[in-house]
Enzyme design. Structure first.
Site, PDB file in Angstrom:
ATOM      1  N   LYS A  15      -0.630 -13.027  -1.765  1.00  0.00           N
ATOM      2  CA  LYS A  15       0.208 -14.030  -2.310  1.00  0.00           C
ATOM      3  C   LYS A  15       0.551 -15.535  -2.285  1.00  0.00           C
ATOM      4  O   LYS A  15       0.439 -15.606  -0.548  1.00  0.00           O
ATOM      5  CB  LYS A  15       1.167 -13.068  -2.991  1.00  0.00           C
ATOM      6  N   PRO A 101      -5.026 -12.224   5.870  1.00  0.00           N
ATOM      7  CA  PRO A 101      -4.621 -12.761   7.088  1.00  0.00           C
ATOM      8  C   PRO A 101      -3.648 -11.980   7.260  1.00  0.00           C
ATOM      9  O   PRO A 101      -2.182 -11.357   6.843  1.00  0.00           O
ATOM     10  CB  PRO A 101      -4.053 -13.584   7.085  1.00  0.00           C
ATOM     11  N   ALA A 103       0.280 -10.961   9.506  1.00  0.00           N
ATOM     12  CA  ALA A 103       1.375 -12.048   9.673  1.00  0.00           C
ATOM     13  C   ALA A 103       0.895 -14.080   9.375  1.00  0.00           C
ATOM     14  O   ALA A 103       1.375 -14.665   9.934  1.00  0.00           O
ATOM     15  CB  ALA A 103       1.615 -12.401  11.242  1.00  0.00           C
ATOM     16  N   MET A 106       1.217 -14.510   3.292  1.00  0.00           N
ATOM     17  CA  MET A 106       0.839 -14.138   1.934  1.00  0.00           C
ATOM     18  C   MET A 106       0.616 -12.504   1.828  1.00  0.00           C
ATOM     19  O   MET A 106       0.715 -12.618   0.852  1.00  0.00           O
ATOM     20  CB  MET A 106      -0.553 -14.203   2.476  1.00  0.00           C
ATOM     21  N   GLY A 108       0.146  -9.671   3.079  1.00  0.00           N
ATOM     22  CA  GLY A 108      -0.864  -8.793   2.972  1.00  0.00           C
ATOM     23  C   GLY A 108      -0.062  -7.090   3.621  1.00  0.00           C
ATOM     24  O   GLY A 108      -1.209  -6.204   2.981  1.00  0.00           O
ATOM     25  N   GLY A 109       0.604  -7.222   4.592  1.00  0.00           N
ATOM     26  CA  GLY A 109       1.689  -6.281   4.667  1.00  0.00           C
ATOM     27  C   GLY A 109       2.271  -5.190   3.515  1.00  0.00           C
ATOM     28  O   GLY A 109       2.093  -3.935   3.076  1.00  0.00           O
ATOM     29  N   SER A 110       2.629  -6.012   2.857  1.00  0.00           N
ATOM     30  CA  SER A 110       3.396  -5.770   2.096  1.00  0.00           C
ATOM     31  C   SER A 110       2.686  -5.514   0.113  1.00  0.00           C
ATOM     32  O   SER A 110       2.699  -4.212  -0.312  1.00  0.00           O
ATOM     33  CB  SER A 110       3.994  -6.674   0.359  1.00  0.00           C
ATOM     34  N   ASP A 143       8.998  -8.431  -0.345  1.00  0.00           N
ATOM     35  CA  ASP A 143       6.970  -9.011  -1.075  1.00  0.00           C
ATOM     36  C   ASP A 143       6.768  -7.691  -1.985  1.00  0.00           C
ATOM     37  O   ASP A 143       5.685  -8.137  -2.149  1.00  0.00           O
ATOM     38  CB  ASP A 143       6.400  -9.864   0.106  1.00  0.00           C
TER      39      ASP A 143
END
Length: 309
Positions: A15, A101, A103, A106, A108-110, A143
């Site tokens: 995002k 990317p 950390a 955007m 990514g982990g979420s 997120d």
């Protein structure tokens, strides 16, 4: 409950925070926010396979050193949470392929967590409704619900109180990617210090931040130029103080034709809005030829979903 299939593939988007206002530090230790999220065409892929325990493997096209491989990984936490919710003892192996990317501001982990929820729900034939999955997502992080939802949305509270926002047409973005991530807590702490040091010169921290109507109007009209004028990120000063070279990338993007350029979320990814697809491709080429990692993406795109084999 036994698995009914051998493997499930799910995908969730990263995002961009098109607009991001941050309130002052509250008594609960969090900052209230008002955000406009847009899901973009940079994806995390998760494959869920039956296993005796809860394990994962990680590959990707981005730097992976900071990705946790233990139970702190958000995707594994999502799988365990769903297993407890539906009352099963089955395990799962999650194979994650990352292109967002790490950390990088955007989500990514979420996105990994959202994709894991969708994949495991299908793997275990749980049949949870979208509302039930959203409730689980909210327990995992601010997120995660948006990665499940996708599209464009306004987020308030901790960012997890979501309302869909109408966005007409397509918005083309160029992302300038950094190899080294930024810690979200560190950026928020730096924002608090910046506001304290700057005093009246700083953007005031409000108790209940809101979204400018001009942002929502630009999205409804599909007007990239108006959206560029209305976009804002309160975390910009903090991220730039922690990583001063990002300011040079912002200025370069503007010199090369970006309508606007700002830190995405807590950074360090820089999001640049282009007039249209052709302008975005030209901007990406210009940045790449000058030695920067640049990606062309578009939004809005759907949230987490199962991908047919």
């Amino acid at each position: 409950m036994a698995s009914t299939v051998d493997r499930v593939h799910a995908r969730a988007p990263g995002k961009i925070n098109v607009y991001f206002r941050v309130g002052g530090l509250a008594d609960d230790g969090y900052h209230p926010v008002a955000s406009v999220y847009q899901a973009v065409s940079l994806y995390e892929d998760v494959w869920a396979t039956p296993a005796d325990g809860f394990t994962l493997s990680v590959t990707g096209s981005v730097e992976l050193g900071a990705v946790p491989r233990d139970d702190t990984n958000l995707a594994l936490r999502a799988a365990r949470l769903l297993a407890r919710e539906i009352g099963i003892e089955d395990g799962v192996h999650l194979q994650i392929h990352k292109t967002v990317p790490v950390a990088g501001g955007m989500g990514g982990g979420s996105a990994d967590a959202a994709a894991a929820l969708v994949a495991c729900d299908a793997l275990w034939a749980a049949g949870l409704s979208h509302a039930e999955l959203m409730a689980l997502a909210a327990q995992l992080g601010a997120d995660v619900p948006f990665a499940l939802m996708g599209g464009t949305a306004v987020g308030t509270g901790h960012g997890d109180q979501l309302n869909p926002a109408l966005a007409q047409g397509r918005f083309d973005w160029v992302l300038a990617i950094s190899d080294e991530g930024l810690s979200t807590p560190a950026v928020y702490a730096e924002l608090d210090e910046y506001r304290l040091a700057a005093g009246p010169r700083a953007e005031p921290a409000v108790a209940h931040p809101g979204v400018r109507p001009a942002v929502l109007q630009a999205l409804r009209q599909g007007d990239a130029r108006r959206l560029a004028s209305a976009s804002h990120n309160d975390l910009d000063p903090a991220a730039l103080r922690l990583r001063p070279p990002l300011d040079d990338i912002i200025n370069l993007g503007l010199d090369e034709g970006a309508l606007t350029a700002f830190v995405s979320g807590s950074g360090p990814t820089i999001a640049m809005l282009a007039e249209d697809e052709r302008a975005a491709i030209g901007l990406q080429i210009s940045l790449s030829t000058q030695g920067h990692k640049a990606l062309h993406v578009h939004g809005p795109v759907p949230g987490a979903r199962v991908v047919a084999s």
